[in-house]
Design a protein around this motif. Sequence first.
Motif, PDB file in Angstrom:
ATOM      1  N   VAL A 128       0.828  -1.342   0.064  1.00  0.00           N
ATOM      2  CA  VAL A 128      -0.179  -0.103   0.063  1.00  0.00           C
ATOM      3  C   VAL A 128       0.777   1.255   0.034  1.00  0.00           C
ATOM      4  O   VAL A 128       0.258   2.484   0.051  1.00  0.00           O
ATOM      5  N   VAL A 129       2.165   1.089   0.034  1.00  0.00           N
ATOM      6  CA  VAL A 129       2.957   2.207   0.048  1.00  0.00           C
ATOM      7  C   VAL A 129       3.175   2.630  -1.783  1.00  0.00           C
ATOM      8  O   VAL A 129       3.690   2.026  -2.466  1.00  0.00           O
ATOM      9  N   PHE A 130       2.954   3.952  -1.638  1.00  0.00           N
ATOM     10  CA  PHE A 130       3.021   4.744  -2.980  1.00  0.00           C
ATOM     11  C   PHE A 130       4.412   5.212  -2.981  1.00  0.00           C
ATOM     12  O   PHE A 130       4.960   6.120  -2.248  1.00  0.00           O
ATOM     13  N   ALA A 131       5.249   4.308  -4.240  1.00  0.00           N
ATOM     14  CA  ALA A 131       6.909   4.493  -4.099  1.00  0.00           C
ATOM     15  C   ALA A 131       7.093   4.717  -5.623  1.00  0.00           C
ATOM     16  O   ALA A 131       7.810   3.659  -6.057  1.00  0.00           O
ATOM     17  N   PRO A 132       6.655   5.735  -6.100  1.00  0.00           N
ATOM     18  CA  PRO A 132       6.925   5.828  -7.925  1.00  0.00           C
ATOM     19  C   PRO A 132       8.290   5.620  -8.105  1.00  0.00           C
ATOM     20  O   PRO A 132       9.347   6.111  -7.627  1.00  0.00           O
ATOM     21  N   LYS A 133       8.713   4.772  -9.281  1.00  0.00           N
ATOM     22  CA  LYS A 133       9.991   4.599  -9.655  1.00  0.00           C
ATOM     23  C   LYS A 133      10.304   5.325 -10.939  1.00  0.00           C
ATOM     24  O   LYS A 133       9.814   5.308 -12.044  1.00  0.00           O
ATOM     25  N   PHE A 134      11.211   6.171 -10.530  1.00  0.00           N
ATOM     26  CA  PHE A 134      11.559   7.131 -11.589  1.00  0.00           C
ATOM     27  C   PHE A 134      12.775   6.718 -12.421  1.00  0.00           C
ATOM     28  O   PHE A 134      13.487   5.786 -11.878  1.00  0.00           O
ATOM     29  N   ASP A 135      12.835   6.988 -13.595  1.00  0.00           N
ATOM     30  CA  ASP A 135      13.987   6.319 -14.612  1.00  0.00           C
ATOM     31  C   ASP A 135      15.471   6.859 -14.124  1.00  0.00           C
ATOM     32  O   ASP A 135      15.437   8.031 -13.361  1.00  0.00           O
ATOM     33  N   ALA A 136      16.277   6.689 -15.003  1.00  0.00           N
ATOM     34  CA  ALA A 136      17.766   7.317 -14.843  1.00  0.00           C
ATOM     35  C   ALA A 136      17.912   8.758 -15.133  1.00  0.00           C
ATOM     36  O   ALA A 136      18.697   9.408 -14.515  1.00  0.00           O
ATOM     37  N   ASN A 137      16.794   9.263 -15.636  1.00  0.00           N
ATOM     38  CA  ASN A 137      16.526  10.653 -16.077  1.00  0.00           C
ATOM     39  C   ASN A 137      15.774  11.306 -14.800  1.00  0.00           C
ATOM     40  O   ASN A 137      15.602  12.485 -14.948  1.00  0.00           O
ATOM     41  N   GLY A 138      15.245  10.685 -13.831  1.00  0.00           N
ATOM     42  CA  GLY A 138      14.335  11.369 -12.967  1.00  0.00           C
ATOM     43  C   GLY A 138      12.839  11.475 -13.271  1.00  0.00           C
ATOM     44  O   GLY A 138      12.403  12.256 -12.676  1.00  0.00           O
ATOM     45  N   LEU A 139      12.651  10.715 -14.278  1.00  0.00           N
ATOM     46  CA  LEU A 139      11.391  10.914 -15.001  1.00  0.00           C
ATOM     47  C   LEU A 139      10.306   9.749 -14.793  1.00  0.00           C
ATOM     48  O   LEU A 139      11.109   8.399 -14.605  1.00  0.00           O
ATOM     49  N   ILE A 140       9.008   9.796 -15.051  1.00  0.00           N
ATOM     50  CA  ILE A 140       8.316   8.448 -14.769  1.00  0.00           C
ATOM     51  C   ILE A 140       7.198   9.049 -16.156  1.00  0.00           C
ATOM     52  O   ILE A 140       6.710  10.247 -16.000  1.00  0.00           O
ATOM     53  N   VAL A 141       6.721   8.022 -16.550  1.00  0.00           N
ATOM     54  CA  VAL A 141       5.912   8.294 -17.824  1.00  0.00           C
ATOM     55  C   VAL A 141       4.371   8.227 -17.205  1.00  0.00           C
ATOM     56  O   VAL A 141       4.135   7.799 -16.110  1.00  0.00           O
ATOM     57  N   CYS A 142       3.671   9.334 -17.628  1.00  0.00           N
ATOM     58  CA  CYS A 142       2.294   9.379 -17.142  1.00  0.00           C
ATOM     59  C   CYS A 142       1.290   9.529 -18.609  1.00  0.00           C
ATOM     60  O   CYS A 142       1.408  10.415 -19.406  1.00  0.00           O
ATOM     61  N   ILE A 143       0.173   8.594 -18.190  1.00  0.00           N
ATOM     62  CA  ILE A 143      -0.993   8.762 -19.377  1.00  0.00           C
ATOM     63  C   ILE A 143      -2.116   9.587 -18.653  1.00  0.00           C
ATOM     64  O   ILE A 143      -2.463   9.131 -17.776  1.00  0.00           O
ATOM     65  N   ALA A 144      -2.651  10.422 -19.520  1.00  0.00           N
ATOM     66  CA  ALA A 144      -3.744  11.195 -18.934  1.00  0.00           C
ATOM     67  C   ALA A 144      -4.991  10.699 -19.813  1.00  0.00           C
ATOM     68  O   ALA A 144      -4.787  10.802 -21.160  1.00  0.00           O
ATOM     69  N   THR A 145      -6.058  10.258 -19.028  1.00  0.00           N
ATOM     70  CA  THR A 145      -7.346  10.122 -19.804  1.00  0.00           C
ATOM     71  C   THR A 145      -8.449  11.002 -19.366  1.00  0.00           C
ATOM     72  O   THR A 145      -8.190  11.368 -18.213  1.00  0.00           O
ATOM     73  N   GLU A 146      -9.402  11.155 -20.262  1.00  0.00           N
ATOM     74  CA  GLU A 146     -10.504  11.892 -19.893  1.00  0.00           C
ATOM     75  C   GLU A 146     -11.391  10.998 -19.017  1.00  0.00           C
ATOM     76  O   GLU A 146     -11.727  10.349 -19.596  1.00  0.00           O
ATOM     77  N   ALA A 147     -11.641  11.639 -17.743  1.00  0.00           N
ATOM     78  CA  ALA A 147     -12.399  10.750 -17.056  1.00  0.00           C
ATOM     79  C   ALA A 147     -14.096  10.420 -17.531  1.00  0.00           C
ATOM     80  O   ALA A 147     -14.460   9.239 -17.322  1.00  0.00           O
ATOM     81  N   ALA A 148     -14.785  11.430 -17.939  1.00  0.00           N
ATOM     82  CA  ALA A 148     -15.957  11.261 -18.366  1.00  0.00           C
ATOM     83  C   ALA A 148     -16.167  10.381 -19.761  1.00  0.00           C
ATOM     84  O   ALA A 148     -17.069   9.422 -19.848  1.00  0.00           O
ATOM     85  N   THR A 149     -15.051  10.172 -20.664  1.00  0.00           N
ATOM     86  CA  THR A 149     -15.220   9.310 -21.848  1.00  0.00           C
ATOM     87  C   THR A 149     -14.252   8.063 -21.846  1.00  0.00           C
ATOM     88  O   THR A 149     -14.643   7.425 -22.615  1.00  0.00           O
ATOM     89  N   ARG A 150     -13.203   8.276 -20.905  1.00  0.00           N
ATOM     90  CA  ARG A 150     -12.250   7.476 -20.875  1.00  0.00           C
ATOM     91  C   ARG A 150     -11.327   7.323 -21.982  1.00  0.00           C
ATOM     92  O   ARG A 150     -10.369   6.609 -22.356  1.00  0.00           O
TER      93      ARG A 150
ATOM     94  N   MET B  50       6.817  13.048 -15.758  1.00  0.00           N
ATOM     95  CA  MET B  50       6.755  13.914 -14.665  1.00  0.00           C
ATOM     96  C   MET B  50       8.082  13.415 -13.987  1.00  0.00           C
ATOM     97  O   MET B  50       8.529  12.421 -13.986  1.00  0.00           O
ATOM     98  N   ASN B  51       8.635  14.512 -13.280  1.00  0.00           N
ATOM     99  CA  ASN B  51       9.745  14.381 -12.374  1.00  0.00           C
ATOM    100  C   ASN B  51       9.023  14.467 -11.100  1.00  0.00           C
ATOM    101  O   ASN B  51       7.734  14.500 -10.750  1.00  0.00           O
ATOM    102  N   GLU B  52      10.045  14.197  -9.831  1.00  0.00           N
ATOM    103  CA  GLU B  52       9.284  14.232  -8.539  1.00  0.00           C
ATOM    104  C   GLU B  52       8.715  15.518  -8.096  1.00  0.00           C
ATOM    105  O   GLU B  52       7.538  15.327  -7.423  1.00  0.00           O
ATOM    106  N   ILE B  53       9.123  16.713  -8.680  1.00  0.00           N
ATOM    107  CA  ILE B  53       8.328  17.940  -8.340  1.00  0.00           C
ATOM    108  C   ILE B  53       7.211  17.994  -8.913  1.00  0.00           C
ATOM    109  O   ILE B  53       6.128  18.475  -8.569  1.00  0.00           O
ATOM    110  N   ALA B  54       6.909  17.602 -10.272  1.00  0.00           N
ATOM    111  CA  ALA B  54       5.850  17.672 -10.854  1.00  0.00           C
ATOM    112  C   ALA B  54       4.770  16.767 -10.269  1.00  0.00           C
ATOM    113  O   ALA B  54       3.611  17.108 -10.428  1.00  0.00           O
TER     114      ALA B  54
END
Length: 135
Positions: free
Chosen positions: A18-40, A48-52
């Motif tokens: 249950v621990v949220f521990a995102p794994k960032f790549d060697a460049n300090g980034l993680i891929v993020c997919i954005a979907t529209e909630a209403a339509t999917r 995203m980097n850690e700050i984002a």
Amino acid sequence: MAQLAKAPASKADVEEGVVFAPKFDANGLIVCIATEAATRDVLMVAYMNEIALEKTIETGFAHYWSRSRRELWRKGETSGQTQRVLSLRVDCDQDALLLEVEVGGDGKACHTGRKSCFYRALDGRGALVFSADGA
């Protein structure tokens, strides 16, 4: 500011814990997919980097890291095409994120002026064709 956990000790903790521990790549980034909630509908893929990620969690609005401009940006800051985050999910090994968002502004997410960045498909001959709905 939101605190992200350090990587859990075991594979089982990462995949079933249950621990949220995102794994960032060697460049300090993680891929993020954005979907529209209403339509999917899939709107876009960004990084995203850690700050984002922290700012996204803290404000409830999507923030991303621009690899080309090498800067943090809040989606919609200049275009008005904001993304209010309704849900943030992580994949099984915590190296990819999925946002369900409510889109503000004109409802578009792509810098080309389309609703989605995924407006072309590969046809049977290996050529790109534009989607019928112009997404």
